[in-house]
Motif scaffolding. Structure first.
Motif, PDB file in Angstrom:
ATOM      1  N   PHE A 216      -3.213   5.216  -2.946  1.00 31.01           N
ATOM      2  CA  PHE A 216      -4.398   5.959  -2.513  1.00 31.01           C
ATOM      3  C   PHE A 216      -4.022   7.199  -1.709  1.00 31.01           C
ATOM      4  O   PHE A 216      -2.904   7.333  -1.220  1.00 31.01           O
TER       5      PHE A 216
ATOM      6  N   PRO B 200       0.026  -0.259 -10.569  1.00 32.07           N
ATOM      7  CA  PRO B 200      -1.242  -0.225  -9.822  1.00 32.07           C
ATOM      8  C   PRO B 200      -1.975  -1.567  -9.843  1.00 32.07           C
ATOM      9  O   PRO B 200      -2.894  -1.774  -9.049  1.00 32.07           O
TER      10      PRO B 200
ATOM     11  N   SER C 216       0.710   5.310   0.036  1.00 30.76           N
ATOM     12  CA  SER C 216      -0.253   6.373   0.265  1.00 30.76           C
ATOM     13  C   SER C 216       0.360   7.743  -0.003  1.00 30.76           C
ATOM     14  O   SER C 216       1.575   7.921   0.077  1.00 30.76           O
TER      15      SER C 216
ATOM     16  N   THR D 158      -1.469  -0.957  -4.116  1.00 30.23           N
ATOM     17  CA  THR D 158      -2.615  -0.082  -3.903  1.00 30.23           C
ATOM     18  C   THR D 158      -2.114   1.342  -3.690  1.00 30.23           C
ATOM     19  O   THR D 158      -1.360   1.595  -2.760  1.00 30.23           O
TER      20      THR D 158
ATOM     21  N   LEU E  49       0.865  -1.174   0.000  1.00 25.68           N
ATOM     22  CA  LEU E  49       0.000   0.000   0.000  1.00 25.68           C
ATOM     23  C   LEU E  49       0.901   1.222   0.000  1.00 25.68           C
ATOM     24  O   LEU E  49       1.753   1.352   0.881  1.00 25.68           O
TER      25      LEU E  49
ATOM     26  N   GLY F 111      -7.774   2.452  -5.696  1.00 28.51           N
ATOM     27  CA  GLY F 111      -6.910   2.310  -4.527  1.00 28.51           C
ATOM     28  C   GLY F 111      -7.668   2.636  -3.247  1.00 28.51           C
ATOM     29  O   GLY F 111      -7.575   1.919  -2.245  1.00 28.51           O
TER      30      GLY F 111
END
Ligand code: AMP
Ligand code: TRP
Length: 331
Positions: free
Chosen positions: A79, A73, A39, A77, A37, A307
């Motif tokens: 986001f 992607p 961010s 993920t 992940l 995401g």
């Protein structure tokens, strides 16, 4: 549970070479080893004042950078932190088990609040490490690649996780920082005693991933060097050259001793020229892709929508367990 990797960058500016070498470049490799992940941590960005219009631009610029450096992607993920409200929620919950003394010890807080004094620093800046712990623990992540400057925050995250587990029941795995040996702290080209950063950008100490080839060449040729000559690696006595050598290592993959051999008997001028060309060559494909993604906002939005949805699903599961263990809300 299988290991999960979490990391983030603040959208306080477009990314610089320090972010790239210290953090981002590792991510493209790690995405093959772990579910990841990544961010864009805008809630962290606003712990110091941001221009709202620029903040949104930088948010998309960081997202475009993730893609431009090769984060896929379909694997990872991507986001925006604030779009998953569980980050703020968990941050509050973990804040209730974090001690003031623990936060007062954080050197980043001390540094950032120095100018105005701790009395005037914002609550957000003080609580910053709790939000970071929430980012990591919300996904029960175990692997956290960061630059050396984030180690203390990681230690606090581990402490908070242990404390939660002891008090409420085993939920969080204890995360590990992943810091690289060389280049964990890229220093300013103008002030080798300070890390390369947004705030040091005015005098050419920072190379942006978006800098043109000419600008990169100029900045590197003007980089300060040490009084003692020669291209040899000695971080204590020759910090400026050591920094440039580490950069060269990351741009070319050449080891430090091989760099010493290559440039033995040569001067700073020759080495800087080679370094400038290596940086230009390394960044050219990245900045080209960056421009493509920045112009294709539709694609960027679609990736960030997907995401967000995926992150929210994972976050909702952890939050409901936390609520239940802490006994808040109704069954
Ligand atoms: P930030 O832009 O502060 O959100 O930082 C994003 C990531 O880049 C974090 O993992 C930092 O540790 C890393 N980072 C930032 N500046 C540097 C630097 N000068 N050298 C190495 N890593 C850095
Ligand atoms: N505090 C980190 C930095 O300044 C960014 C960050 C926020 C982060 N949350 C995180 C990094 C969680 C790793 C994991 O660079």
């Amino acid at each position: 549970m299988k290991p999960l990797l979490f990391s983030g960058v603040k959208p306080t500016s477009t990314p610089h070479l320090g972010n790239y070498i210290g953090a981002l470049a590792q991510w493209t490799k790690l995405q093959h080893d772990y579910p990841c992940l990544f961010s864009i941590v805008d809630l962290h960005a606003i712990t110091v004042p941001q221009d709202p219009v620029e903040l949104r631009e930088h948010t998309l610029a960081i997202a475009a950078t993730y893609l431009a450096i090769g984060i896929d992607p379909a694997r990872a993920t991507l986001f925006v932190q604030s779009e998953v409200p569980e980050h703020a929620e968990l941050s509050w919950l973990l804040g209730t088990i974090t001690k003031l003394g623990e936060l007062e010890r954080m050197t980043q807080f001390k540094d950032k609040s120095q100018k105005e004094g701790a009395e005037r620093a914002g609550l957000g800046l003080f609580a910053y490490p709790v939000l970071m712990a929430a980012d990591i623990l919300l996904y029960r992540s175990t692997v956290v690649p960061v630059g050396d400057d984030q180690m203390q925050h990681l230690e606090l995250t581990r402490l908070i996780a242990r404390r939660f587990n002891e008090r409420f029941g085993d939920l969080f795995p204890i995360p590990q920082a992943l810091v690289q040996k060389v280049g964990a702290r890229v220093m300013s080209l103008q002030h080798p005693d300070r890390k390369m950063s947004k705030s040091d950008a005015t005098d050419g100490g920072t190379i942006w991933l978006t800098d043109s080839a000419d600008v990169i060449r100029k900045k590197i040729m003007r980089a300060v060097t040490d009084t003692e000559g020669g291209i040899t690696y000695d971080a204590e006595r020759k910090p400026a050259v050591a920094n440039l050598m580490e950069m060269y290592h990351h741009m070319t993959g050449m080891h430090l001793d091989a760099i010493e051999r290559e440039f033995s008997g040569k001067g700073y001028g020759d080495f800087k020229k080679a370094l400038a060309e290596a940086v230009v060559a390394h960044l050219a494909p990245i900045s080209q892709k960056l421009a493509v993604y920045q112009n294709d906002r539709g694609e960027l939005q679609r990736i960030l929508d997907a995401g967000r949805d995926h992150a929210r699903a994972l976050a909702a599961d952890t939050i409901s367990r936390v609520r239940s263990l802490m006994g808040i809300g109704r069954a």
